[in-house]
Design an enzyme around this catalytic site. Structure first.
Site, mmCIF file in Angstrom:
data_model
loop_
_atom_site.group_PDB
_atom_site.id
_atom_site.type_symbol
_atom_site.label_atom_id
_atom_site.label_comp_id
_atom_site.label_asym_id
_atom_site.label_seq_id
_atom_site.Cartn_x
_atom_site.Cartn_y
_atom_site.Cartn_z
ATOM 1 C CG HIS A 1 -57.708 -37.918 -8.032
ATOM 2 N ND1 HIS A 1 -58.888 -37.701 -7.379
ATOM 3 C CD2 HIS A 1 -58.012 -38.701 -9.091
ATOM 4 C CE1 HIS A 1 -59.873 -38.331 -8.008
ATOM 5 N NE2 HIS A 1 -59.363 -38.940 -9.062
ATOM 6 C CG ASN B 1 -64.225 -40.192 -7.945
ATOM 7 O OD1 ASN B 1 -63.138 -39.939 -7.411
ATOM 8 N ND2 ASN B 1 -64.326 -40.479 -9.224
ATOM 9 C CE1 TYR C 1 -56.622 -46.526 -9.528
ATOM 10 C CE2 TYR C 1 -56.170 -44.930 -7.812
ATOM 11 C CZ TYR C 1 -56.947 -45.370 -8.860
ATOM 12 O OH TYR C 1 -58.036 -44.644 -9.262
HETATM 13 FE FE1 HDE Z 1 -58.134 -43.039 -10.240
HETATM 14 N N1 HDE Z 1 -56.109 -42.804 -10.329
HETATM 15 N N2 HDE Z 1 -58.096 -44.003 -12.022
HETATM 16 N N3 HDE Z 1 -60.166 -43.162 -10.263
HETATM 17 N N4 HDE Z 1 -58.197 -42.069 -8.500
HETATM 18 C C1 HDE Z 1 -55.357 -42.164 -9.423
HETATM 19 O O1 HDE Z 1 -53.338 -42.966 -8.530
HETATM 20 C C2 HDE Z 1 -56.990 -44.509 -12.614
HETATM 21 C C3 HDE Z 1 -60.947 -43.747 -11.213
HETATM 22 C C4 HDE Z 1 -59.282 -41.902 -7.698
HETATM 23 O O2 HDE Z 1 -55.984 -39.300 -2.874
HETATM 24 C C5 HDE Z 1 -53.885 -42.318 -9.671
HETATM 25 O O3 HDE Z 1 -52.031 -42.511 -6.771
HETATM 26 C C6 HDE Z 1 -57.346 -45.300 -13.765
HETATM 27 C C7 HDE Z 1 -62.289 -43.931 -10.736
HETATM 28 C C8 HDE Z 1 -58.919 -41.151 -6.519
HETATM 29 O O4 HDE Z 1 -54.156 -40.205 -3.646
HETATM 30 C C9 HDE Z 1 -53.827 -43.259 -10.889
HETATM 31 C C10 HDE Z 1 -58.725 -45.241 -13.849
HETATM 32 C C11 HDE Z 1 -62.286 -43.437 -9.461
HETATM 33 C C12 HDE Z 1 -57.557 -40.898 -6.653
HETATM 34 C C13 HDE Z 1 -55.300 -43.466 -11.187
HETATM 35 C C14 HDE Z 1 -59.176 -44.422 -12.751
HETATM 36 C C15 HDE Z 1 -60.963 -42.961 -9.186
HETATM 37 C C16 HDE Z 1 -57.138 -41.486 -7.890
HETATM 38 C C17 HDE Z 1 -53.124 -41.028 -9.757
HETATM 39 C C18 HDE Z 1 -59.627 -45.872 -14.880
HETATM 40 C C19 HDE Z 1 -63.474 -43.354 -8.487
HETATM 41 C C20 HDE Z 1 -56.678 -40.106 -5.700
HETATM 42 C C21 HDE Z 1 -52.253 -40.965 -8.534
HETATM 43 C C22 HDE Z 1 -59.402 -47.249 -15.135
HETATM 44 C C23 HDE Z 1 -63.984 -44.640 -8.107
HETATM 45 C C24 HDE Z 1 -56.180 -40.940 -4.562
HETATM 46 C C25 HDE Z 1 -52.502 -42.189 -7.826
HETATM 47 C C26 HDE Z 1 -55.368 -40.079 -3.615
HETATM 48 C C27 HDE Z 1 -55.826 -41.480 -8.355
HETATM 49 C C28 HDE Z 1 -55.695 -44.259 -12.188
HETATM 50 C C29 HDE Z 1 -60.555 -44.085 -12.560
HETATM 51 C C30 HDE Z 1 -60.638 -42.354 -7.910
HETATM 52 C C31 HDE Z 1 -53.016 -42.769 -12.046
HETATM 53 C C32 HDE Z 1 -56.372 -46.011 -14.683
HETATM 54 C C33 HDE Z 1 -63.449 -44.589 -11.495
HETATM 55 C C34 HDE Z 1 -59.824 -40.736 -5.371
HETATM 56 O O5 HDE Z 1 -53.235 -44.468 -10.564
#
Ligand code: HDE
Length: 802
Positions: A170, A243, A457
């Site tokens: 993202h 999402n 996060y």
């Molecule tokens: Fe994320 N995800 N994600 N994700 N995600 C990040 O956090 C992660 C997942 C989502 O505008 C990271 O600050 C893991 C699902 C959004 O700043 C990180 C897993 C959904 C955003 C991270 C998921 C999301 C992130 C990267 C699986 C929808 C952007 C930078 C266990 C429900 C937020 C950060 C923004 C961002 C990890 C799966 C949505 C690395 C480990 C499912 C919208 O922490």
């Protein structure tokens, strides 16, 4: 020995002892006119008022754990014991005055950190005015530069460190401020702060993003979009990090690094950027059949939204709501766009990514600046444990959705984004969303993907934002009071008053004290019943193994045009895969979703003989409650019927009728659209009727596919100029190919013929997206209707005729 009277004999030693920072008398003696002694006496009184830890007993036992008491506190008659120093009364312009009791002065609106340089001289970071910002300090005008140049060194050093690590996923995104307004008191469902009363306003910051691309990548990649909202509630920050699709690729956090490594540019040559159309992604997902449902969404037009303002948002996981009585229900969160769900088509998305990689960022910014504020309604799908158990799917499985036919979405409030950030880096880049940021009234389910996110996060912000104090960066600071005993770390901003940084304490009167169950966050207790729930184990529930039922549901719920786009997207993506066995494997998986889909994709890939269907992980899946859900189609949400925020190109060239063009422009503008005169060059255009008209964009700098609608002008001479301009003809061809509306004024009908655009559909019906000026004066009205519908796919063919 000097003579001292009786009182001095008592007070001098007390005063002296109170001024020492080491050791003390057996009993504090208050001396009314001496601050040190008064502080010692008040501190003694405070500590003495807490002869033992009154809440210690309540730390033990299951029932106590459900309702922790508030911590014991005592207060002092003065604010001296809480002060770090007696000299805090010697205020200055810098140190200010002692704060009012219990206040964290760092938590004020962003006004406290806004900086405006109007009328100000340039300075260093130390506030020293810079006399010369053009030359480094040198020994003589032609001599060597000097190390002494602290001004140059400060400027260059700061510059050298301007970048911070981008988000691991993202990375590419854009955000805006706004507010959430609750429709009603929802106390029966949740005690969460934003929903306490009808009309209650909670400030928010929302960020939308693509997942795979790097920070500078194009906006219109085929990808899932992030939809993250930070609620600055009066009971702390709540981040709903979702999402634009309600399901995810994987079921367990264990697989997230694998998924992301597979979709990111391949590690040997770092290609392709912001694209899933490559071997490693399809290799991984074709071996992970649980991703099939999300692949259907991704290959649908949801993967290429027209605008952030026209996409839905979803919390994805099942969460819990907790009401005042402690009653718990399950919930899925939905965001529904006021302006409807609208997407691009692939050819359009590809072209836009070249002409304007900032397409979505620009759209969000421009809508807000124009007052066409993006707006969504928040919806809850609320259901009980009993309902959950009866479903044919597992509500802890993030690859499954709950059809709205089973649990309707109730609208609980609306979010309006009405304020662009002042500074992209300070706000949008530094905003730190975190799934673990919840407030009382919201709790987690046992979704194993969610569990991984609760950890991830917070962890990622520590390296991305340089330490554990990222919550003090202004955009991340809550509006609710923050008081705890966390101290120090990189870039600490707040200056804690006093010497107490632990709990329990008596020297701070017990403060800050534990809030207790009445006010504080209490995790919902959950009893695990089944035997298999009581053992430590690495395994999934059986229902997680149904990988295809909901992929089928989604595909079967799409309109024929949407299904055709899904097939075309699979064809495109898999045609980019170099290893034939991966393509074949994916087609074999698609046979479990839809035989016609698999056949279409196979044909497009030149696979003559269909492979066997992929073996299923579960032989007998539960019978689904429904097999079609019309609400899953983009068509189910046309929006409010307005043309707010739509971009329209009105082609102009020397010799057109100026007044007609101006009238159309004005009529579209008052309806909320953003019309532009687009000509062979920017600047004045000579019109046959002598009406002054300025083109504000050119065929070259804003090609046709950037617009939602096209108006072709009247005036034979002007039309002849347009007919001779290949770029102008591309406008017509692209609008038609992308199924967008075209309005034809007077003489310009010949332009359609020149490009080979038929006015009617192949079956003889009128093309509702082509509005010809028939002299009735209703053409703008009709065109607006066609524009509001956004796309007219009736004319689509594969491959395109035009
Ligand atoms: Fe994320 N995800 N994600 N994700 N995600 C990040 O956090 C992660 C997942 C989502 O505008 C990271 O600050 C893991 C699902 C959004 O700043 C990180 C897993 C959904 C955003 C991270 C998921 C999301 C992130 C990267 C699986 C929808 C952007 C930078 C266990 C429900 C937020 C950060 C923004 C961002 C990890 C799966 C949505 C690395 C480990 C499912 C919208 O922490």
């Amino acid at each position: 020995m000097p003579h001292l009277d009786n009182s001095s004999q008592r007070t001098v030693p007390a005063k002296a002892a109170a001024r020492s920072t080491d050791s003390g008398p057996s009993k504090a003696v208050g001396v009314s006119d001496d601050p040190s002694s008064m502080k010692a006496a008040d501190t003694e009184a405070l500590a003495a008022a807490m002869p033992f830890n009154a809440t210690k007993a309540a730390e033990h036992g299951f029932l106590q754990g459900l309702t922790p008491p508030a911590g014991a506190t005592v207060s002092s008659t003065s604010n001296l014991p809480g002060a770090s120093t007696l000299t805090e009364i010697n205020g200055s312009e810098k140190t200010g005055e002692p704060p009012p009791p219990g206040v964290n002065m760092g938590l004020r609106s962003l006004d406290r950190v806004r900086c405006d340089s109007t009328g100000q001289a340039l300075t260093t970071n130390q506030g020293v005015r810079i006399a010369d910002n053009q030359n480094s300090l040198k020994l003589g005008v032609r001599g060597p530069a000097l190390l002494e140049d602290f001004i140059l060194r400060e400027k260059i050093t700061h510059f050298d460190h301007e970048r911070i690590p981008e988000r691991i996923v993202h990375a590419r995104g854009s955000g805006a401020h706004g507010y959430f307004e609750s429709y009603g008191p929802l106390g029966h469902l949740t005690k969460a702060a934003p929903f306490k009363e009808a009309g209650k306003i909670t400030p928010v910051f929302a960020r939308f993003s693509t997942v795979a691309g790097e920070r500078g990548s194009k906006d219109t990649a085929r990808d899932v979009r992030g939809f993250a909202v930070k609620f600055y509630t009066d009971e702390g920050i709540w981040d709903l990090v979702g999402n634009n699709m309600p399901v995810f690729f994987i079921q367990d956090a264990m697989k997230f690094p694998d998924l992301v490594h597979a979709v990111k540019p391949e590690p040997h040559h770092a290609m392709p950027q912001a694209a899933s159309a490559h071997d490693t992604f399809w290799d991984f997902v074709s071996l992970m059949p649980e991703s099939t449902h999300t692949l259907m969404w991704l290959m649908s037009d949801r993967g290429i939204p027209r605008s952030y303002a026209t996409m839905q948002g979803f919390g994805v996981h099942t969460y819990k709501l907790v009401n005042e009585a402690g009653e718990v229900s399950f919930v899925k969160f939905h965001w529904e766009p006021k302006f409807g769900t609208h997407s691009l088509v692939w050819d359009e998305a590809v072209k836009i990514s070249g002409a304007d990689p900032d397409y979505h960022r620009r759209d969000l910014w421009e809508r807000i600046e124009a007052g066409a504020y993006p707006e969504w309604e928040l919806g809850f799908q609320v259901f009980s444990e009993e309902q959950a158990q009866a479903f044919s799917f597992d509500i802890l499985d993030a690859t499954k959705l709950i059809p709205e036919e089973l649990v309707p979405v109730q609208k609980v409030g609306r979010m309006v984004l009405n304020r662009n950030p002042d500074n992209f880096f300070a706000e949008t880049e530094q905003v730190a969303f975190c799934v673990a940021h919840v407030v009382p009234g919201i709790d987690f389910s046992n979704d194993p993907l969610l569990a991984g996110r609760i950890h991830s996060y917070l962890d990622t912000q520590i390296s991305r934002l340089g330490g554990p104090n990222f919550h003090e960066i202004p955009i991340n600071a809550p509006l609710a009071p923050v008081h705890n005993n966390q101290r120090d770390g990189m870039h600490r901003q707040s200056i804690a008053r006093g010497r107490v940084a632990y709990e329990p304490n008596s020297l701070g009167g017990g403060c800050p004290f534990q809030a207790g169950a009445m006010q504080g966050y209490v995790t919902v207790p959950e009893t695990l019943n089944a035997k298999e729930e009581q053992a430590k184990v690495r395994a999934k529930p059986e229902k997680f193994a149904d990988h295809y039922t909901q992929a089928q549901l989604f595909f079967d719920s799409q309109t024929p045009v949407e299904q055709a786009h899904i097939a075309a997207a699979f064809r495109f993506e898999l045609s980019k895969v170099q290893v034939p066995a991966i393509r074949v494997r994916m087609v074999s998986s698609l046979r479990n979703v839809s035989e016609p889909l698999a056949q279409r994709v196979a044909k497009g890939l030149g696979i003559k003989t269909l492979p066997d269907a992929m073996p299923m992980a579960l032989e007998h899946v539960a019978t689904p409650e429904i097999t079609e859900s019309p609400t899953l189609s983009l068509k189910a949400r046309p929006g409010d019927g307005s043309i707010t925020g739509r971009k329209v190109a009105i082609l102009v060239a020397p010799g057109i009728v100026g007044q007609t063009a101006i009238n159309v422009h004005a009529a579209l503008f008052v309806r909320g659209a953003s019309p532009r005169f687009v000509g062979p060059h920017i600047g004045p255009i000579e019109t046959v009727d002598g009406v002054a008209l300025e083109a504000d964009a050119s065929f070259e700098n804003e090609p046709g596919f950037l617009f939602d609608g096209l108006v072709l002008p009247d005036g034979a001479d002007g039309v002849a100029v347009l007919a001779a301009a290949g770029q102008a003809m591309d406008f017509v061809a692209d609008q038609y190919r992308h199924a967008k509306p075209i309005m034809v004024m007077g003489a310009s009908a010949v332009l359609l013929d020149q490009v080979g655009v038929p006015i009617d559909l192949a079956d003889g019906r009128v093309d509702p997206g082509i509005v010809v000026d028939d002299g009735t004066g209703e053409e703008v009205q009709k065109f607006s209707k066609a524009l509001a519908a956004h796309r007219h796919p009736e004319r689509e063919t594969d491959p395109p005729m035009v």
